[in-house]
Structures are given as C-alpha cells and as structure tokens.
Design a protein around this motif. Structure first.
Motif, PDB file in Angstrom:
ATOM      1  N   ARG A  33     -32.153 -32.867  37.536  1.00  0.00           N
ATOM      2  CA  ARG A  33     -30.948 -33.611  37.193  1.00  0.00           C
ATOM      3  C   ARG A  33     -31.061 -35.049  37.696  1.00  0.00           C
ATOM      4  O   ARG A  33     -30.670 -35.994  37.016  1.00  0.00           O
ATOM      5  CB  ARG A  33     -29.747 -32.912  37.823  1.00  0.00           C
ATOM      6  CG  ARG A  33     -28.421 -33.597  37.608  1.00  0.00           C
ATOM      7  CD  ARG A  33     -28.034 -33.592  36.155  1.00  0.00           C
ATOM      8  NE  ARG A  33     -26.708 -34.176  35.966  1.00  0.00           N
ATOM      9  CZ  ARG A  33     -26.223 -34.502  34.786  1.00  0.00           C
ATOM     10  NH1 ARG A  33     -26.930 -34.293  33.693  1.00  0.00           N
ATOM     11  NH2 ARG A  33     -25.028 -35.022  34.669  1.00  0.00           N
ATOM     12  N   LEU A  37     -30.801 -38.338  35.491  1.00  0.00           N
ATOM     13  CA  LEU A  37     -29.820 -39.405  35.708  1.00  0.00           C
ATOM     14  C   LEU A  37     -30.513 -40.746  35.936  1.00  0.00           C
ATOM     15  O   LEU A  37     -30.049 -41.785  35.463  1.00  0.00           O
ATOM     16  CB  LEU A  37     -28.935 -39.082  36.908  1.00  0.00           C
ATOM     17  CG  LEU A  37     -27.894 -37.992  36.717  1.00  0.00           C
ATOM     18  CD1 LEU A  37     -27.120 -37.798  38.005  1.00  0.00           C
ATOM     19  CD2 LEU A  37     -26.952 -38.345  35.585  1.00  0.00           C
ATOM     20  N   ILE A  52     -22.702 -41.033  33.228  1.00  0.00           N
ATOM     21  CA  ILE A  52     -22.301 -39.628  33.056  1.00  0.00           C
ATOM     22  C   ILE A  52     -20.979 -39.586  32.301  1.00  0.00           C
ATOM     23  O   ILE A  52     -19.971 -40.113  32.768  1.00  0.00           O
ATOM     24  CB  ILE A  52     -22.153 -38.933  34.415  1.00  0.00           C
ATOM     25  CG1 ILE A  52     -23.437 -39.063  35.210  1.00  0.00           C
ATOM     26  CG2 ILE A  52     -21.786 -37.478  34.223  1.00  0.00           C
ATOM     27  CD1 ILE A  52     -23.342 -38.550  36.620  1.00  0.00           C
ATOM     28  N   ASP A  54     -18.862 -37.102  31.385  1.00  0.00           N
ATOM     29  CA  ASP A  54     -17.736 -36.311  31.874  1.00  0.00           C
ATOM     30  C   ASP A  54     -17.018 -37.001  33.021  1.00  0.00           C
ATOM     31  O   ASP A  54     -15.849 -36.767  33.276  1.00  0.00           O
ATOM     32  CB  ASP A  54     -18.237 -34.945  32.360  1.00  0.00           C
ATOM     33  CG  ASP A  54     -18.655 -34.083  31.204  1.00  0.00           C
ATOM     34  OD1 ASP A  54     -18.050 -34.246  30.128  1.00  0.00           O
ATOM     35  OD2 ASP A  54     -19.576 -33.269  31.360  1.00  0.00           O
ATOM     36  N   LEU A 207     -26.208 -23.482  40.785  1.00  0.00           N
ATOM     37  CA  LEU A 207     -26.882 -22.391  40.088  1.00  0.00           C
ATOM     38  C   LEU A 207     -28.359 -22.356  40.422  1.00  0.00           C
ATOM     39  O   LEU A 207     -28.959 -23.345  40.824  1.00  0.00           O
ATOM     40  CB  LEU A 207     -26.727 -22.567  38.590  1.00  0.00           C
ATOM     41  CG  LEU A 207     -25.412 -22.131  37.992  1.00  0.00           C
ATOM     42  CD1 LEU A 207     -25.567 -22.040  36.500  1.00  0.00           C
ATOM     43  CD2 LEU A 207     -24.972 -20.798  38.549  1.00  0.00           C
ATOM     44  N   THR A 211     -29.290 -25.908  33.942  1.00  0.00           N
ATOM     45  CA  THR A 211     -28.366 -26.111  32.830  1.00  0.00           C
ATOM     46  C   THR A 211     -28.369 -27.563  32.371  1.00  0.00           C
ATOM     47  O   THR A 211     -27.523 -27.965  31.583  1.00  0.00           O
ATOM     48  CB  THR A 211     -26.936 -25.745  33.233  1.00  0.00           C
ATOM     49  OG1 THR A 211     -26.615 -26.458  34.412  1.00  0.00           O
ATOM     50  CG2 THR A 211     -26.783 -24.275  33.443  1.00  0.00           C
ATOM     51  N   THR A 212     -29.305 -28.322  32.893  1.00  0.00           N
ATOM     52  CA  THR A 212     -29.276 -29.764  32.595  1.00  0.00           C
ATOM     53  C   THR A 212     -29.317 -30.051  31.102  1.00  0.00           C
ATOM     54  O   THR A 212     -28.820 -31.069  30.645  1.00  0.00           O
ATOM     55  CB  THR A 212     -30.459 -30.476  33.263  1.00  0.00           C
ATOM     56  OG1 THR A 212     -31.532 -29.567  33.338  1.00  0.00           O
ATOM     57  CG2 THR A 212     -30.087 -30.976  34.614  1.00  0.00           C
ATOM     58  N   LEU A 214     -27.714 -28.669  28.913  1.00  0.00           N
ATOM     59  CA  LEU A 214     -26.390 -28.562  28.303  1.00  0.00           C
ATOM     60  C   LEU A 214     -25.536 -29.803  28.494  1.00  0.00           C
ATOM     61  O   LEU A 214     -24.607 -30.044  27.748  1.00  0.00           O
ATOM     62  CB  LEU A 214     -25.652 -27.357  28.885  1.00  0.00           C
ATOM     63  CG  LEU A 214     -26.270 -25.996  28.569  1.00  0.00           C
ATOM     64  CD1 LEU A 214     -25.599 -24.911  29.386  1.00  0.00           C
ATOM     65  CD2 LEU A 214     -26.153 -25.696  27.093  1.00  0.00           C
ATOM     66  N   CYS A 215     -25.845 -30.554  29.526  1.00  0.00           N
ATOM     67  CA  CYS A 215     -24.974 -31.680  29.832  1.00  0.00           C
ATOM     68  C   CYS A 215     -25.628 -32.983  29.422  1.00  0.00           C
ATOM     69  O   CYS A 215     -26.828 -33.159  29.547  1.00  0.00           O
ATOM     70  CB  CYS A 215     -24.688 -31.741  31.326  1.00  0.00           C
ATOM     71  SG  CYS A 215     -24.226 -30.166  31.977  1.00  0.00           S
TER      72      CYS A 215
END
Lengths: 216, 809
Positions: A33, A37, A52, A54, A207, A211-212, A214-215
């Motif tokens: 992640r 970023l 980011i 969100d 986790l 899941t990176t 997904l975002c």
C-alpha cells in the motif's frame, strides 16, 4: 525500489515486525500500500495522501495527515513536522491502530492506552506545548462540524467552548472567579477519557489479505 | 416539574386505558361474588342508586389488579431498601405474588386469577419489547449484531436440542419413572424452555449495570431468539400433532424454511412499520398532541400484524422500535418525545410488574402442580449446563473473528444470565392438553425453572458480578468532550483505514451513514429537523438547557424571579442576530435602559389584547390544552405592562411560563412591542447616560478578548464585579426591564445609577460559574430566530448614537 522489495520475510521485515507488532503478512500488505501511495518512491509526502479518494470527504483529513508527519508520533523523542516519511515511520504511526492482542497484561494494556491517547492528544496539540488550548480545540471541532453544513462556525465555537469548560470543571473543579483555564494537559486528557475504553475501540482490522487492488 | 408530573399523569391514564382492554386476566373472575352484590330482582319503584357490580366487574377487577400490582411494586421498592439491594425487584415481585396468590387461595379455595397466555402475549409483552427496542443503543446493537445473531439462532437451537435430547435420554434410561411422553414432546419442551427471556433479562441486568457490550449481547440475544423459539415451538408442536412416523425430510425442510420466513418476515414487517411510523410523524406538525400515540399504535400494529401472519411478533416490534427511534425522535416535538419516553416507561414498568406478580400468583394452584423430581431437577441441570457449554462454544468461535475478544469473565456472566421467564411460561401454558398429556408437568417445571432463574440467579447475579470484577458500565451519559472525541475518533479510524487501503468495518459504517444521510433521512425526516440532527448539537443543546435551568434555580434560590417573569423570549440570541461587533454594544443599551422607566404607557392595552386574541383563537381550534396556558400568557402580558411590582406573583406564574413559548408569533409580537417601547423611552431619555455603561462595555470587551486569545486578561474584574450584567446567555433580558440578573436588580435599582464596586463585590458568587459557561454556550441557544430584520435595523440606528455619546464622556 527500496530494500524492502524482496521477499516478505527478509531481515528488515522482521525488525519492523518486532518494533511495531505487526505480523509479516500485514507488513507486506502495508508495504504494498505504501508503495502504491508513494508511486514506488521511498518516502511518502503529504500530496500522496491527498490523492486518496476516500479521504477527501473526511472532515478532519488535514489533522490526520498531519499526524502521519508529526515527529512526536515516530517514537523517537523528536518534535516538529516531517516533510516526508519512510515506510518505517508510516508503519509506526499505523501501529497506534493495532488492536490489543488476546493475551495482554494489565500493564501492557495501560501502556497501550497511554500510547493511543498520546497519539490523539498530539493530534489536538498542534503546537506541542503540552496543552490543548481552547484555540487548538476549537479548530478541531470546527473542522469536525464543518461538513455537516447546518452547524455553522458559531456553533462549532460554542461546542468547543462548552466542551472546554466541561473539561475545566472536571479536572480543576470549581474555579475561583479569577482563575483561568489554560488548556487541557495530557494528564487531564487521560482523566477525561477515562470512561472511553480506548484500548478496545481505537483500532482497525489489519488484514492478512491484500486488498489494495480494491481501493483506488 | 409540573410538566413532567403532567406527563406522568397522562401516562398513567394511558396505562389504565390500555389495561382496561385486559380481559383475560379476569376471565375466571365471575367466581368472586359476594352475595350482597346481587340485585334484588323484585324491586318496586324507581331505584335511586343501584349497585351494578356485574356491569363493571371485568374492568373493575383488571384495574384493581393493576392497582394492587402498583402497590406491590411501591411497597417492594419503598419499604425494603435493604431487601431490594439483595433480592432483585423481579424476584421480590414473584414472592409478593406468592403471598397474594395465597390470600386469594385462602379466600376462594381455588385459583381465581392466573396469567393467561393471551393476556401475556397480547397485552403485557408488547409494550415491554417496544420499550426495550425503542431505547436500544442502536450503534452498539448493530455493531454487535453478528455475535447476537449467533447466540440467538445457534445458541437457542443448541439449547433446545441438547436439553430435549438429554432429557429424553435420561427418560429412556429410566430416571423419571413412568411418563406419557416421547422424543418429540421432549424436543418441544426443550424449545420452549431454551429461550432466554427478555423481560427477566432486562429486570435483572438493569440493576446490575454490567458493561455495555456484555449487556447488549445478553439482551440482544434475549430479544432476537424469540424468532427461533417461536419457530421451534411451532415446528415441534406441528410434529407432535403429526406424530412421529409421518415426519419425513420434506417436513423437516419445511421446518427450516419456515424459520427463515418467520424470522426474516417478522423483522422485515417491523422495518416496514418503522418506515410508516417515521413517515407519519413527518406530517403531524399540526396535531402534535396525538403524535406520541402513533408510536404506540404503530408498534402494537406491527406486533399484531406479525402475529396475524404467524411471523415472529417480538422480532417485528423489536425492529420497528429499533429502526424508527432516530427518525421519530427527531420528527416529533420535544414534548411528544418526552411523553413517549415517559409513557413507554410507565407501560413497560407496569406490565413487567404485572408479569412477575402474576407469575407468582399463578404458582398457587394445586391443579397445575405435578411433581416429578427426576424431570424437574434434570431440566434445571441440563438447562444450566448446556447454557454454559453453548455460550463458551459459540464465544470461542466468535472470538476467532472478533477484534476485541469476549473475555472469560463476561462469558461466565453471559451463561449465568440466561434467565427464563414469562415467555417460556406462556408457551408452556399454550400447549394442547390433548396432544401432550404431560402438559401440567411441563408447566410446573417451567415455573420452577423461572423461579429458579429469576429469584436464585437474580439474587446471586450481583454478588457474582462483583466477585468476578466484571467491567461495569462506567457512566450513564456521555460528556460533551467525549462525544466530540468519539466523533473525531470515527473519522480518524475511517481515515486510517482509507490510508492503509482496506475496506473495513469503518468503511461500511461510514458508507451506510453517508447513504442514510443522503437518502433515508431525506425521506423519513422533516427537512427542518434534519439540520439540527447532529448529535453533538443535541448534547450541546441539552447542556444549554441545563445551564438555563441552573440559572433559573439559582435565581429562585436568590429569592427573585423577576427575570423569569419577563423573559418570554429567553432564547433570543443577540450575538448571532447581529454581528459580534454589535453584540458587544448590545449590553450597553441594556445597561442604560435598566435605569429608566420604560415607556410601557406607549403601548395601549387594547392593542395588546387585540394582538393576543388571534393566537388564542387559533389555539382553541385544536388544542384545548394550550388555552389555559395562553390565557395565562395574555394575562401575564397585561400584568407585565400594567404592574411594575416585582415582588408579587412571580413564583406562581413563572412555573407556567416555562412552557409558554409555543407560538413564535406571539413571542415575536411581545418582543417587538417591548422593544419598540423601550426604544421610544430610550430615545426620550438617551442623554442621561449612566456610568454603568462604561463598566459594562469594558467588561464585555475583556471577555471577548480573553476568549479569543485564551489568556486571562483583566482578571481582576473579569468575573469579580458586576455579577450578571454580562450574561449574554440571558441577553434576551432585553425583554426584561433590566438586563442584570434579578439578584442584582434590587441593588441596582436602589442605586439608580451604577452599582459601586463595593456593592457589587458583595453580590453572590454562585452564579458566576454558570456565567462562565454562558457566553460560550450562547451562540446556538436558538437556531430559529424570531427576530425580525427591521427590529435589528431600528436597534442599530439607535445604537450608534448612545455609543458615540458614551465615548465622549
């Protein structure tokens, strides 16, 4: 690019895992992640956070981002604000949000609680003078309420003031008329939030699964 | 407060009204008749008074029982403080029930009154569940919903199956002697005895104050397992009726399917009714007086409809309450909210009392008691053991997924808190004697289980919790700081989650919140309230009210209520109306004015009367209740303008004035008029500026200064002198002849010009603390401002001049 890019269980990961308490998988995910970023740079800058999506709707976004660059949170007895942070510092800040493990002694719990509260305190205490002054507090509250549209600055101010007075009445007790409440010290901060079980609430679930993707 | 007394009274009437419906209680009541109640049949001539017992018998008995129950509760609570600290109220009530039942038995030699399942399920249970769900801490409930569901569904099934099977095994092994009972009957019994009872749980846990997560787990389980219990009960009941051989895979599958339908159908129905209710309360703006009733009616309708469709009624009413609370509370008038709150508590408390009392009374009956030591003791044992095993088993599974594990101590309390209650009894009493020959044994066993859990476990719960040092609920209501912090917290967590790039719990919560705010609130909430729905604002508002109340009581304590008498518009907020610069000046004019006689003569009485009438007549149309108040209002208005005495009649009127500000127009009217008159008088006398003004202004400036930079300046006289002049929270004192608080007023009046420093220092300190709060909290006293722009304009005009004059001096 960096030295962490190789296998997830290399030496650095292990050291990091010891220092921060994350598992190797979690570190691996967070590192992914981090690279995502920072666009594969060694360090993260404020601008990277601002990308980011969100985060954009978060009213206290700037405070949170600042907290990541606040040297007090790096556990190195340093003060001031960093321009960029490397992965280790990123991880250190993240580690404030670890959940308590299953078996934990009372002292560890207390320590954890203090650390978490210190993080929150630092977030409020922007000028690092050891107290959250009315000004500082007001600022946070204003930001907090700024999104809800209906409540204007006046209200935010009022709420901040009222909260501050509440703190004053709790921690100092009835004051003589000519006394003045300087601000919330860390001790008082601890005292106020005594009721909040910060050690069991201030955490997110890290986790072991990536899941990176997904975002955005 | 007279207001709350009134509400309570109203609620009591409501409870009476509803209980009048309870006929089941006295179904057997015909037995009690004393001979003198009979009317002489051969009556000659017109009887002046007749004794018509039969006419009123049923409602009369019901109400008498309610009265007795209330008295029982009263005596339990009031007379035995040291006993109730040991034995929980529910247990005490059951014991009182034994005594009352014994008395009835002694008189009639038969059981005359008992708790019938219909009465219980239709008239006593709904309000308790509604109350529980309506005041459910939603966030806590939904964040623990997963765990609750696991316990409620799997835990209950587990309990039912294991208890039933184990009992059957023991029976087969010959532990119970000869009984006419089969495996299916055992399973049926297991399913009715397995459900943790919400009424008992609330009653016992309410007194123990365990930490909120633990409470919500036990309590939520007890509420939600009803769906499971009802299904299990129905399925096994049907199976028993069908008989063993005819049950095949299809039937079992149908049984499982019916569980899904019953549970989810019931919940869904509840949500539908919650939406309807929220929509309804959106449009009750003009009939606020009945909107409180809708909550009860719709809740009950949800319950009955679910019952009609043979869905889970408890689930239905639970979800109705849980889902509607937010919208209903914000849609309704504050008074209606209070009414609902009180009425709900009265109803729920009343039924709870009745239930436990009648659980006790029911026991005194020779008919139902069938003793079978093996069956009863084994039931108790299995029930207890399997509850513990079940809780530990499921918690162990849950803890694998829970971030914050449920601790062992909490698990012990959870398993120990598996109280059975009236639901089990009601289900047992509903069994069909034809199909289940051992019905009485089941009833008596259920009763014993209930007594055991409620009384024995209830008594030992508190010591156990203390002994285990279970985390207690820390404090009842959150402080503002904490609320602010929690809010910040939520955002921080969500943000960190975003940063580390994972879609987590907070992401979902936030997503839901956003969705709710955007769409659901728009549909279900009044647009006006949507704005001030912020919970921070709410608690802030509450604090403000508290301050105001303190202020008033302080004033009362000081012996003068003049400011109450005159501050009709107590929540006008000047600082907000005019910009802050103007607000600085505002007190000055007030200070000046306080020393002049006001031109009340300027306002003709006729105009007052004329102006007030419309508001009265408008209110007649619809709300009788307001009339009296408005009369007083008009009266008060007249009085305020006619008499100048501050010493009389204030106490009497002040009470009612609290609730008066109902009509915005009226307040506006009064305000404008007084304002105008004051300005006139001010104009006429503006040259006579008095020195007090200077002090006031200085003071004010310091105050603001200090607030802004956060450091004390001019400490010496900041709060020291002039107690009260500066209280902007009550700046609405504009309204009042003087702008200083009442306890100051006399002094000032006497001095006519300005109070000397010495005189002021003598003034009471007490209000000071409040005043410290005051300037800070005022800014949002009223979001709805009823100040007209032109008034402020006029004011401003007049303001400039005195200001200038003052400077020159």
């Amino acid at each position: 690019m960096g030295s962490f890019q190789s296998l997830p269980d290399n030496h650095q990961y292990r050291t990091l895992s010891q220092n921060t308490g994350f598992s190797l998988e979690q570190i691996g995910i967070l590192h992914n992640r981090f690279k995502q970023l920072s666009q594969n740079e060694e360090t993260l800058r404020r601008d990277d956070f601002k990308t980011i999506q969100d985060l954009e709707s978060n009213p206290i976004r700037s405070q949170i981002i600042e907290a990541f660059f606040d040297k007090r949170n790096f556990q190195k007895d340093d003060v001031g604000s960093a321009q960029e942070i490397d992965f280790e510092e990123f991880l250190t800040v993240m580690s404030y949000f670890r959940a308590p493990t299953h078996h934990i002694t009372e002292e560890q719990r207390e320590e954890m609680r203090r650390a978490k509260l210190r993080f929150l305190f630092n977030m409020h205490d922007t000028d690092n003078d050891g107290t959250i002054t009315l000004e500082e507090y007001r600022h946070v509250v204003e930001e907090l309420l700024s999104r809800s549209g209906a409540l204007g600055m006046e209200t935010a101010k009022g709420i901040a003031d009222a909260a501050m007075l509440e703190v004053a009445s709790i921690s100092v007790g009835p004051m003589a008329p000519d006394e003045f409440f300087e601000g919330i010290t860390f001790e008082q901060f601890l005292k106020i939030l005594k009721g909040v079980e910060i050690e069991t609430t201030m955490h997110i679930r890290f986790l072991n699964m990536d899941t990176t993707v997904l975002c955005k | 407060m007279s207001n709350s007394t009134y509400l309570c009274l109203r609620a009591v009437f409501l409870v009476c009204f509803i209980h009048l419906l309870i006929q089941g209680l006295s179904a057997d009541a015909n037995v009690v008749q004393s001979p003198r109640n009979r009317l002489e049949p051969n009556l000659t001539g017109l009887p002046i008074v007749t004794f018509e017992w039969h006419h009123v018998q049923t409602p009369y008995l019901v109400i008498i029982w309610i009265f007795v129950a209330a008295l029982a509760k009263l005596s339990v609570i009031e007379l035995n403080h040291h006993v109730t600290s040991v034995i929980p109220e529910s247990g005490m009530l059951i014991i009182v029930g034994f005594i009352l039942g014994g008395m009835v038995w002694g008189a009639d030699k038969a059981q005359t009154f008992k708790l019938l399942p219909t009465t219980f399920f239709f008239y006593l249970l709904p309000q308790i569940i509604l109350d529980a769900s309506y005041f459910m801490p939603n966030k806590l409930f939904f964040s623990n919903l997963g765990a609750i569901l696991i316990y409620a569904i799997f835990g209950t099934c587990w309990n039912a199956a294991t208890v039933g099977l184990s009992l059957w095994g023991c029976y087969e092994a010959g532990a119970m002697g000869n009984l006419d009972i089969g495996l299916l009957q055992f399973l049926l019994f297991g399913s009715l005895i397995s459900a943790v009872d919400p009424v008992a749980v609330i009653a016992v846990f309410e007194e123990v104050h365990v930490n909120e997560v633990l409470f919500i787990l036990v309590f939520g389980e007890s509420l939600l397992n009803d769906g499971v219990t009802v299904v299990l009960y129905n399925v096994f009941d049907a199976f028993v009726a069908l008989g063993g051989p005819r049950i095949d895979a299809t039937e079992i599958f149908k049984g499982i399917f019916s569980f899904v339908v019953v549970a989810f159908g019931g919940s869904f129905l509840g949500v539908v009714f919650a939406i309807l209710l929220s929509l309804l309360t959106r449009c009750t703006k003009h009939i606020q007086i009945i909107e409180a009733g809708f909550v009860f009616v719709m809740g009950y309708l949800a319950y009955l409809t679910a019952e009609m469709l043979s869905l889970s009624a408890i689930l239905s009413i639970t979800f109705c309450g849980v889902c509607c609370q937010k919208y209903v509370n914000s849609n309704m008038d504050e008074k209606s909210v209070t009414t609902v709150r009180h009425a709900m508590k009265v109803l729920a408390n009343g039924s709870e009392t009745m239930i436990f009392l009648f659980l006790g009374i029911t026991a005194i009956d020779t008919e139902i008691w069938v003793w079978n030591t093996g069956f009863i003791l084994l039931t108790l044992l299995f029930m207890f053991i399997y509850r513990i095993i079940g809780v530990f088993l499921f918690t162990w599974m849950l803890n694998k997924f829970r971030l914050v594990p449920i601790e062992v101590i909490d698990q012990v309390v959870m398993s120990y808190g598996g109280l059975r209650g009236a639901v089990a009894y009601g289900l047992a009493a509903m069994l069909d004697k034809e199909k289940i020959p051992e019905k009485n044994l089941m009833i008596s066993t259920t009763l014993i289980v209930v007594y055991f859990t409620v009384i024995i476990q209830g008594i030992t719960m508190k010591p156990l919790v203390q002994w285990l040092k279970v985390k207690r609920a820390a404090h009842s209501d959150l402080k503002l700081v904490e609320k602010v912090n929690n809010r910040a917290f939520d955002h921080i967590l969500a943000a960190v989650e975003d940063i580390c790039g994972r879609i987590g719990d907070n992401w979902w919560t936030r997503g839901w919140n956003r969705f709710e705010e955007k769409y659901i609130c728009r549909i279900l909430m009044k647009p006006k309230v949507r704005k001030n729905k912020d919970y921070l604002f709410n608690i802030f508002h509450k604090l403000n009210l508290e301050d105001a109340m303190n202020y008033v009581s302080e004033g009362e304590r000081q012996g003068s209520l003049a400011f109450i008498r005159s501050d009709e518009a107590a929540n006008i907020d000047f600082k907000k109306q005019y910009d802050s610069e103007f607000a600085d000046v505002m007190p000055d004019i007030m200070g000046d004015m306080s020393n002049y006689e006001f031109g009340i003569e300027n306002v003709s009485i006729t105009s007052i009367v004329k102006d007030t009438i419309p508001s009265i007549s408008r209110d007649i149309h619809g709300q009788d209740r307001k009339n009296a108040v408005d009369d007083i209002n008009a009266h008060h208005l007249l009085q305020q303008h006619l008499y100048r005495s501050r010493k009389h009649h204030r106490h009497k009127y002040s009470r009612s004035h609290f609730g008066i500000n109902q009509s915005e127009y009226e307040v506006q009217e009064i305000f404008q008029r007084t304002m105008r008159s004051r300005l006139e008088s001010f104009k006429s006398a503006k040259m006579g500026v008095n020195p007090a003004k200077k002090i006031t202004k200085h003071h004010k400036k310091d105050l603001t200064h200090q607030m802004s930079n956060g450091h004390p300046e001019g400490k010496d006289h900041l709060y020291g002198d002039e107690a009260g002049i500066e209280n902007p929270a009550f700046m609405p004192d504009m309204e009042s002849p003087t702008h200083s608080p009442p306890w100051l007023m006399e002094t000032e009046m006497d001095m006519a010009v300005a109070p000397s420093q010495r005189a002021q220092r003598r003034l009471p300190w007490t209000p000071n603390r409040m005043r410290r709060l005051a300037p800070m909290r005022i800014s949002t006293c009223s979001t709805d401002s009823f100040l007209m722009a032109d008034v402020s304009l006029t004011l401003e005009e007049h303001e400039e001049q005195p200001q200038g004059d003052n400077e020159e001096m």
